[in-house]
Design a protein around this motif. Structure first.
Motif, short mmCIF file in Angstrom:
data_model
loop_
_atom_site.label_atom_id
_atom_site.label_comp_id
_atom_site.label_asym_id
_atom_site.label_seq_id
_atom_site.Cartn_x
_atom_site.Cartn_y
_atom_site.Cartn_z
N GLU A 49 0.81 -1.12 -0.01
CA GLU A 49 -0.18 -0.04 0.16
C GLU A 49 0.81 1.15 -0.04
O GLU A 49 1.97 1.31 0.85
N GLY A 50 0.41 2.08 -0.69
CA GLY A 50 1.30 3.42 -0.68
C GLY A 50 2.31 3.66 -1.86
O GLY A 50 2.88 4.36 -2.10
N CYS A 51 2.26 2.71 -2.60
CA CYS A 51 3.12 2.39 -3.87
C CYS A 51 2.19 3.05 -5.09
O CYS A 51 1.38 2.68 -5.46
N GLN A 52 2.88 4.01 -5.82
CA GLN A 52 2.29 4.64 -7.08
C GLN A 52 2.03 3.33 -8.15
O GLN A 52 0.98 3.14 -8.58
N SER A 53 3.13 2.59 -8.35
CA SER A 53 3.15 1.46 -9.24
C SER A 53 2.49 0.14 -8.33
O SER A 53 2.48 0.29 -6.92
N ARG A 54 2.47 -0.98 -9.00
CA ARG A 54 2.15 -2.12 -8.15
C ARG A 54 3.40 -2.87 -7.80
O ARG A 54 4.13 -3.04 -8.69
N ALA A 55 3.39 -2.98 -6.49
CA ALA A 55 4.72 -3.88 -5.99
C ALA A 55 4.15 -4.85 -4.88
O ALA A 55 3.41 -4.61 -4.07
N TRP A 56 4.76 -6.07 -4.92
CA TRP A 56 4.40 -7.24 -4.48
C TRP A 56 5.50 -7.64 -3.59
O TRP A 56 6.65 -7.78 -3.88
N LEU A 57 5.45 -8.02 -2.25
CA LEU A 57 6.29 -8.45 -1.18
C LEU A 57 6.00 -9.58 -0.52
O LEU A 57 4.89 -9.54 -0.14
N HIS A 58 6.85 -10.69 -0.34
CA HIS A 58 6.47 -11.89 0.37
C HIS A 58 7.74 -12.15 1.05
O HIS A 58 8.74 -12.19 0.67
N ALA A 59 7.45 -12.44 2.56
CA ALA A 59 8.56 -12.94 3.32
C ALA A 59 8.38 -14.55 3.69
O ALA A 59 7.21 -14.72 4.13
N ALA A 60 9.56 -15.23 4.01
CA ALA A 60 9.39 -16.49 4.60
C ALA A 60 10.33 -16.55 5.56
O ALA A 60 11.56 -16.32 5.32
N LEU A 61 10.09 -17.27 6.60
CA LEU A 61 11.23 -17.68 7.69
C LEU A 61 11.77 -18.76 7.44
O LEU A 61 11.02 -20.07 7.22
N THR A 62 13.13 -18.89 7.38
CA THR A 62 13.69 -20.21 6.96
C THR A 62 13.95 -20.99 8.28
O THR A 62 14.08 -20.36 9.57
N PRO A 63 14.24 -22.27 8.17
CA PRO A 63 14.48 -23.05 9.57
C PRO A 63 15.52 -22.74 10.31
O PRO A 63 15.40 -22.72 11.58
N ASP A 64 16.40 -21.60 9.77
CA ASP A 64 17.61 -21.22 10.87
C ASP A 64 17.42 -19.89 11.44
O ASP A 64 18.27 -18.92 11.94
#
Length: 144
Positions: A49-64
């Protein structure tokens, strides 16, 4: 490599590029080299939200206990900026991400060459990355 070492590496890469048109071209090249985000994350849930263009972000926690970010944008400059943020913050712990000071943005002169709407989008992206870190830290702490 630490977050600051990653930032310093980016600053060094930009140090030899004086012209801003060349810097933009380099940022676009960085964006083109960004691994594609999985299509299942190109949904409104992952949209910044707040981006003029469309931007997607995903985060994942690794086992470490480190966070890996994947991201994408439909704007080539934004995609390049995202690629630098992913390079700097991916593979670090929630604490390292929460405590980071992203000084490279100012040092390469990017903040003064962005439109107000792009600056807002950049701030929203950084905020979201740090929020993921806060959420994953809480998850780690609650499982102890």
């Amino acid at each position: 490599m630490t977050i600051n070492q990653q930032q310093n590496e980016i600053i060094e890469e930009f140090a030899d590029i004086d012209d801003w048109m060349d810097r933009y071209a380099y940022i676009i090249d960085l964006g083109n080299a960004l691994p594609p985000i999985d299509e299942k994350y190109r949904t409104p849930e992952y949209l910044i939200e707040g981006c003029q263009s469309r931007a997607w972000l995903h985060a994942a926690l690794t086992p470490d206990g480190k966070i890996e970010f994947t991201a994408d944008s439909d704007a080539i400059i934004v995609k390049g900026i995202i690629s630098m943020l992913v390079k700097v913050l991916s593979g670090h712990t929630p604490d390292e991400i929460m405590d980071s000071d992203l000084y490279f943005i100012d040092r390469i002169g990017l903040s003064e060459h962005l439109s107000p709407t792009r600056s807002n989008g950049l701030a929203a992206l950084v905020k979201q990355m740090k929020l993921y870190a806060v959420a994953y830290k809480a998850k780690i702490d609650s499982s102890k």
